[in-house]
Design an enzyme around this catalytic site. Structure first.
Site, PDB file in Angstrom:
ATOM      1  N   GLU A 155       0.815  -1.216   0.000  1.00  0.00           N
ATOM      2  CA  GLU A 155       0.000   0.000   0.000  1.00  0.00           C
ATOM      3  C   GLU A 155       0.849   1.267   0.000  1.00  0.00           C
ATOM      4  O   GLU A 155       0.492   2.272  -0.624  1.00  0.00           O
ATOM      5  CB  GLU A 155      -0.926   0.002   1.224  1.00  0.00           C
ATOM      6  CG  GLU A 155      -1.903   1.168   1.266  1.00  0.00           C
ATOM      7  CD  GLU A 155      -2.911   1.128   0.126  1.00  0.00           C
ATOM      8  OE1 GLU A 155      -2.895   2.063  -0.694  1.00  0.00           O
ATOM      9  OE2 GLU A 155      -3.707   0.165   0.063  1.00  0.00           O
TER      10      GLU A 155
ATOM     11  N   VAL B 109       2.499   3.636  -3.469  1.00  0.00           N
ATOM     12  CA  VAL B 109       1.892   4.703  -4.269  1.00  0.00           C
ATOM     13  C   VAL B 109       1.004   5.554  -3.370  1.00  0.00           C
ATOM     14  O   VAL B 109       0.157   5.023  -2.649  1.00  0.00           O
ATOM     15  CB  VAL B 109       1.041   4.135  -5.430  1.00  0.00           C
ATOM     16  CG1 VAL B 109       0.408   5.276  -6.216  1.00  0.00           C
ATOM     17  CG2 VAL B 109       1.873   3.251  -6.344  1.00  0.00           C
TER      18      VAL B 109
ATOM     19  N   GLY C  11       1.738   7.423  -0.703  1.00  0.00           N
ATOM     20  CA  GLY C  11       2.046   7.606   0.713  1.00  0.00           C
ATOM     21  C   GLY C  11       0.948   7.051   1.598  1.00  0.00           C
ATOM     22  O   GLY C  11       0.640   5.861   1.580  1.00  0.00           O
TER      23      GLY C  11
ATOM     24  N   ILE D 138      -2.233   7.652   1.381  1.00  0.00           N
ATOM     25  CA  ILE D 138      -3.550   7.568   0.738  1.00  0.00           C
ATOM     26  C   ILE D 138      -3.891   6.112   0.459  1.00  0.00           C
ATOM     27  O   ILE D 138      -3.133   5.414  -0.211  1.00  0.00           O
ATOM     28  CB  ILE D 138      -3.566   8.335  -0.602  1.00  0.00           C
ATOM     29  CG1 ILE D 138      -3.135   9.783  -0.410  1.00  0.00           C
ATOM     30  CG2 ILE D 138      -4.951   8.261  -1.250  1.00  0.00           C
ATOM     31  CD1 ILE D 138      -2.927  10.524  -1.712  1.00  0.00           C
TER      32      ILE D 138
ATOM     33  N   GLY E   2      12.870  20.901   1.530  1.00  0.00           N
ATOM     34  CA  GLY E   2      13.043  19.460   1.641  1.00  0.00           C
ATOM     35  C   GLY E   2      12.049  18.643   0.835  1.00  0.00           C
ATOM     36  O   GLY E   2      11.990  17.420   0.962  1.00  0.00           O
TER      37      GLY E   2
ATOM     38  N   GLU F 101      14.760  16.633  -3.864  1.00  0.00           N
ATOM     39  CA  GLU F 101      16.138  16.212  -3.598  1.00  0.00           C
ATOM     40  C   GLU F 101      17.117  17.174  -4.259  1.00  0.00           C
ATOM     41  O   GLU F 101      16.755  17.977  -5.124  1.00  0.00           O
ATOM     42  CB  GLU F 101      16.359  14.793  -4.154  1.00  0.00           C
ATOM     43  CG  GLU F 101      15.410  13.746  -3.608  1.00  0.00           C
ATOM     44  CD  GLU F 101      15.713  13.366  -2.168  1.00  0.00           C
ATOM     45  OE1 GLU F 101      16.821  13.692  -1.687  1.00  0.00           O
ATOM     46  OE2 GLU F 101      14.843  12.766  -1.530  1.00  0.00           O
TER      47      GLU F 101
ATOM     48  N   ASP G 269       9.400   9.289 -11.327  1.00  0.00           N
ATOM     49  CA  ASP G 269       8.751   8.808 -10.108  1.00  0.00           C
ATOM     50  C   ASP G 269       7.266   8.548 -10.354  1.00  0.00           C
ATOM     51  O   ASP G 269       6.733   7.491  -9.992  1.00  0.00           O
ATOM     52  CB  ASP G 269       8.934   9.834  -8.990  1.00  0.00           C
ATOM     53  CG  ASP G 269       8.159   9.482  -7.729  1.00  0.00           C
ATOM     54  OD1 ASP G 269       8.616   8.599  -6.980  1.00  0.00           O
ATOM     55  OD2 ASP G 269       7.097  10.088  -7.499  1.00  0.00           O
TER      56      ASP G 269
ATOM     57  N   LYS H  51       4.764   4.902 -10.540  1.00  0.00           N
ATOM     58  CA  LYS H  51       3.519   4.767  -9.774  1.00  0.00           C
ATOM     59  C   LYS H  51       2.330   4.477 -10.687  1.00  0.00           C
ATOM     60  O   LYS H  51       1.488   3.634 -10.371  1.00  0.00           O
ATOM     61  CB  LYS H  51       3.275   6.036  -8.962  1.00  0.00           C
ATOM     62  CG  LYS H  51       4.302   6.253  -7.856  1.00  0.00           C
ATOM     63  CD  LYS H  51       4.132   7.606  -7.190  1.00  0.00           C
ATOM     64  CE  LYS H  51       5.182   7.836  -6.112  1.00  0.00           C
ATOM     65  NZ  LYS H  51       5.115   9.192  -5.531  1.00  0.00           N
TER      66      LYS H  51
ATOM     67  N   GLY I  34       6.125  11.368   2.798  1.00  0.00           N
ATOM     68  CA  GLY I  34       6.429  11.777   4.168  1.00  0.00           C
ATOM     69  C   GLY I  34       6.581  10.567   5.072  1.00  0.00           C
ATOM     70  O   GLY I  34       6.064   9.491   4.816  1.00  0.00           O
TER      71      GLY I  34
END
Length: 435
Positions: A131, A134, A136, A138, A189, A192, A203, A207, A305
């Site tokens: 889970e 993809v 975070g 959610i 932050g 990167e 990225d 996903k 996060g």
């Protein structure tokens, strides 16, 4: 509760440390929900002399040898959070082959090796859950695999990279340039020092490959996704989009056309301001799904996060523990049981936005319209912007639906057309009101 399920954790970085915190700080509540205690027994680290505070605070065992986890009969679940493709893929395979269920948040591995890992987990009758890979925190993977399983899903699209969404929000709301927005994202932050994977769409492409595979019950990899980033977006594109009633978002979009096949793309898109995804700003992610039974559904939240992703990982751990307790591991398979074709470029249709730098003289629009007509492209609207003192002007054109192949062929002609100085920008438009 007497029974305890023990975990081997691979990696104690940002998310790994978050998992340790969540499992320990919410220990009693989690035990009640899982039906037994859950304990991290051993953490795999690179250097046992440099332990993270989370490990020492909760007095967790550690090792620098994977075999200590694989060969421990007390460990039933391996949680992989080391990231990247290798050696994570090999570690996941080894854990499954040792009869251990696996939880991961590794989108890179899933985008390239998802099907083979699903098959291996099914063969060994263990759970393989992801889970956190993809979105975070959610919930989207489990809904696709379970809650929406009765649907034929026709499309899935979303804002699935928080860095680029933050940057585009700043460019839209504060008029920042791309370079300024990137610098601010790095300072906070969100990006990167090397932002390539984010700003070039890689990225998000990984996903959407994972999401499309689950949504359409077929195996897609990163190679199946057409990828464009936001590095060519200028502040004026966002301004012109706003004037035309749109916002610009980097979207992952996958569609399943029963006749022509599957499309999977990541690129900047002009969305009508009325679209639910248009108001999703800053670092938030959102995924918008259309199914034949459910209709439209949207999943919104923090897409990355430490604790949001740890929340998703811990949810998978709890679900796996429940399956272990009920001897039901492997009850939800990968479901990649179909082999569907990819849509050819001449059949993939969408409206398109062009921003052209042209000579400001009679006949320019006619020459451009003739170029479009040669590729069966019709113009929905055209606006002249920013007339310059040097005899140049910007033309903003939105077409009706046009094939990807026609876009590519028209660009070749426009780039050598004498009246066109530069093709400054080309964006797709997701607008159901355009034919």
């Amino acid at each position: 509760m007497e029974k305890t399920v023990k975990i081997g954790l691979l990696g104690c970085g940002t998310v790994g440390g978050g998992v340790i915190i969540v499992l320990n700080e919410n220990k009693e509540e989690i035990a009640k929900k899982a039906g037994c205690n859950i304990e991290i027994k051993t953490v795999l680290v690179r250097d046992k002399t440099k332990l993270k505070p989370e490990i020492t605070k909760y007095n967790i065992g550690c090792t620098d040898n994977l075999d200590d986890i694989l060969n421990d009969p007390e460990i039933d679940i391996v949680v992989e959070l080391i990231g990247r493709v290798h050696p994570a893929k090999e570690y996941i395979e080894a854990a499954i082959n040792h009869g251990k269920s696996v939880v991961t948040a590794n989108k890179d591995v899933l985008a390239d090796y998802g099907k083979s890992l699903f098959n291996l987990a099914a063969e060994k009758k263990v759970d393989f859950q992801f889970e956190g890979a993809v979105g975070g925190g959610i919930p989207i993977i489990r809904p696709l695999r379970a809650c929406l399983a009765a649907n034929k899903i026709s499309s899935i699209m979303g804002i699935i990279n928080g860095t680029t969404n933050y940057m585009l929000t700043k460019m839209s709301e504060e008029g920042l340039s791309y370079a300024q927005a990137l610098a601010e994202a790095q300072a906070k932050g969100y990006a990167e020092s090397d932002p390539t994977a984010d700003v070039e769409g890689i990225d998000a492409a990984r996903k959407i490959a994972v999401l499309a595979s689950l949504a359409f019950n077929t195996a897609l990899t990163l190679k199946d996704v057409h990828v464009e980033g936001i590095d060519n977006i200028e502040a004026c594109d966002i301004e012109y989009a706003r004037d035309l009633g749109y916002v610009v978002k980097l979207l992952g979009i996958a569609k399943n056309d029963p006749e022509n096949g599957i499309t999977a793309n990541v690129y900047p898109v002009m969305l009508p301001k009325s679209h639910p995804l248009a108001s999703v700003n800053d670092v938030y992610n959102a995924i918008y799904v259309n199914g034949d039974a459910v209709g439209d559904a949207m999943f919104l939240g923090r897409g990355a996060g430490r604790l949001p992703t740890a929340s998703a990982v811990c949810g998978d751990i709890i679900d796996t523990v429940r399956n272990l307790n009920n001897h039901a591991c492997g009850r939800i398979s990968g479901n990649l049981f179909e082999k569907k074709k990819m849509c050819p470029p001449e059949k993939e249709m969408a409206p398109c936005y062009f921003r052209l730098l042209v000579t400001d003289r009679p006949g320019v629009l006619a020459a451009i319209a003739s170029t479009f007509a040669a590729q069966q492209m019709s113009i929905a609207s055209v606006i002249q912007k920013n007339v310059m003192e040097n005899g140049m002007a910007e033309l903003v054109i939105i077409t009706n639906k046009v094939s990807k192949l026609s876009i590519d062929l028209s660009l070749r002609t426009l780039q050598v057309l004498p009246v066109v100085k530069d093709v400054c920008s080309v964006l797709r438009v997701e607008d159901p009101n355009l034919p």
